[in-house]
Enzyme design. Sequence first.
Site, mmCIF file in Angstrom:
data_model
loop_
_atom_site.group_PDB
_atom_site.id
_atom_site.type_symbol
_atom_site.label_atom_id
_atom_site.label_comp_id
_atom_site.label_asym_id
_atom_site.label_seq_id
_atom_site.Cartn_x
_atom_site.Cartn_y
_atom_site.Cartn_z
ATOM 1 N N ASP A 139 0.883 -1.158 0.000
ATOM 2 C CA ASP A 139 0.000 0.000 0.000
ATOM 3 C C ASP A 139 0.932 1.222 0.000
ATOM 4 O OD1 ASP A 139 -2.074 1.780 0.052
ATOM 5 O OD2 ASP A 139 -3.088 0.884 1.759
HETATM 6 C C1 BGC Z 1 -4.960 3.450 0.237
HETATM 7 C C2 BGC Z 1 -5.127 2.421 -0.853
HETATM 8 C C3 BGC Z 1 -4.973 3.071 -2.207
HETATM 9 C C4 BGC Z 1 -3.625 3.781 -2.274
HETATM 10 C C5 BGC Z 1 -3.367 4.463 -3.604
HETATM 11 C C6 BGC Z 1 -3.692 4.272 0.055
HETATM 12 O O1 BGC Z 1 -3.676 5.370 0.925
HETATM 13 O O2 BGC Z 1 -4.945 2.804 1.487
HETATM 14 O O3 BGC Z 1 -6.369 1.788 -0.749
HETATM 15 O O4 BGC Z 1 -5.105 2.124 -3.221
HETATM 16 O O5 BGC Z 1 -3.571 4.764 -1.248
HETATM 17 O O6 BGC Z 1 -4.120 5.609 -3.714
#
Ligand code: BGC
Length: 798
Positions: A306
């Site tokens: 993530d």
């Molecule tokens: C979130 C994810 C997301 C990623 C990209 C993160 O802060 O937890 O779900 O896909 O950002 O935007």
Amino acid sequence: MYFYVQKFFCIVQVSFFHHFLTYLCKNTPITNINHMKKAILLSAALAVLAGCQSGDPQLGKASIDKVLKAMTLEEKVHFVIGTADGNLSGAVVGATKQIVPGAAGTTYPIERLGIPSIVLADGPAGLRIDPIREGDENTYYCTHFPIGTLLSSTWNQELVESVGESMGQEVHEYGADVYLAPALNIHRHPLNGRNFEYYSEDPVVAGKTAAAYVRGVQKNGVGTSVKHFAYNNQETNRTGNNAVISPRAQREIYLKGFEITVKEADPWTIMSSYNKINGTYTSQSKDLLTTVLRDEWGFKGLVMTDWFGGDNGAAQIAAGNDMLQPGTSTQYDQIMAALQDGSLTEAELDVCVRRCLELVARSPKAKGYAYSNKPDLKAHAAVTRQSAREGMVLLENKGVLPLKSIKNVAVFGCTSYDFIAGGTGSGNVNRAYTVSLLDGLKNAGFQVDESQKEAVLKHIADEKAAFQASLGNDQLAAFFPTPRPSELVPNALELKASARNNDVAIITFGRNSGEFFDRSSADFHLNAGEKKLLNAVTTAFHAAGKKVVVVLNVGGVIETASWKNVPDAILLAWQAGQEGGNSVTDILTGVESPSGKLPMTFPVNLMDAASSRNFPIDASNEVYFMNRREDVGEKNVDVTNYEEGIYVGYRWFDKKNLPVSYPFGYGLSYTSFEYSTPVVNNDGESVTATITVKNVGDVAGKEAVQLYVSAPESTLDKPVKELKAYGKTKELAPGEAQTLTLRFPTSELASFDEEASAWKVDAGTYTFLFGASSRDIRCTATADAAAAETPAHRVLLK
Ligand code: BGC
């Protein structure tokens, strides 16, 4: 807080870059983005040509082995890291971002080897990209489909698959390669701020819904990233929280849905989560990412972090977290240092590099797909309108719905005028419009009383502006779910007139939430203004012999027990995407009978949920960012102890025999169904159950049938019952019947025995319960199973 600052600056950085490139575009003969895109494709083609001429193996033409062999160590390390940092030499950094602005990340391109940069973009309620591009008159809106929780409430895997297919078409046609969705963390607690993106308190519902979604999206030749693997069950301190969970609860509850998705849908990628599990970041846990995910489940795809997750790039690579997104130079240094001091080997790195190469090679970008930037938004508006209505749950109905012989409608509640399409954060979708309930009713030909409209819209706008001003920063404001507006309650005279002039009243209560924040207990309850509105409208309309319907435009569970008998009907509409007002109206008018059922329990009291003892519940109505809260302390901020074990949701309420407001699996229809005597057979490989469902009411409708299993006496503590399979009928005309066949592997009768580190099926007689809900079991059957044991690695220990 650190993460937040990092993410904030990243956004500033990205937008700076965006502006810089736009400046370049404006000051060169390349006058618009499409020309820019062509230029990039042309230069990529020239690079391929140059590569061919120089004899370098080219991805897609030469074998992955050859390409891997031709990579320098520096190229390999760059390649496993995304391109967010501006200082990765040699990369066309930002170029692909300029092609799909607003996408979350890109992979590192290596022109000499014909390796393009592929684009990763968010979901899960639709593709999240910027709708407007500087120097370009076209728009790039995406369809805001219903939130995840609404999709799981359909209990209809075919429908979810078809919604996924439409989403995937937008991903493909807007030039993205991997869609960062679906999200299937367990609804462990009603106040998790991201529950709206997730599916259920039950792993079978979560896993089956996610699997259907993945199959649908990937039909388009694009990838998915199933997230957040795993145990990301709270937003409070999500990047540092240590989830302490028993191996049994992990395997049976928190990992099961991912296991189902991997085995049934073969996702291209998985996204590891931010939090730690029993002391180790999930993105740095070899137990999780290699032993369980790959060795036990057979996952063949790629794992990405993530965004900015974990704290050690080298440990992530060693664990089998193949790609680090969005990528930082610190991670580059960490990996290089580990390679130099021998704590990471090049062979370990190669494992990840290979998986990254495989991912890029199968992407539309690598195949030179000429995307149109013109997905079929019109068709998808129809898909979201129709699918949304199937996930709406009718909670109460005292003879008012469907609305018949009704012409004049009064609407109350700010949200009726400003419908919430979905939650905030990375799960938000930049849609062209949202149909409010007011407009939905008008579209259906109702005469809607608009006497309050102007005042309400002004009130909403003023409160929004005040809130944004209080944040003092537009970019920051984009992250925050706007607090629900205070309700305007008309006076008694106005209400009397309204009740005289209208045939029915509809009140909408709204709740919004999103990434970075958990909800507060104040958000769980109706506030004083909402209660006052409910009571005042109901008193006036009932006095005039008219009925009142409440619509809940929410993303998660709220308190209902104390007020559910006040109105005449309650429709849980969830956050239904951009066509929300039309979808709700379709249900209110009976275009379709409601057939959604709850994928979670609505408790009487918040504290009834077992996980309430270990969740960062905040009583105030403040919006907190994901950082530490002084009033909560370390408990459930730094460390969350999942003391309840496997007793999440109905498993807990059943065990304790607690009353609930609405049970798991509950939902009313405009018609009623009769269940025939079921037949269950276990052949040792799989359990097959058949049951015939007949529509015995007056209107057409669909019914979701739930198959629960109750195990024989065991040495292990067993839940009263657990869902193992479910199915939904087609739309049955009055009098029509359909036989459903529900099947699952016999091995799924097992529980996880920690002592033996094995999945164990106890020998004996199992009871199979066919429910219209978890507390409305219509009939049962029994079948025997022989003892069986499947060993599992002794990992993920507490
Ligand atoms: C979130 C994810 C997301 C990623 C990209 C993160 O802060 O937890 O779900 O896909 O950002 O935007």
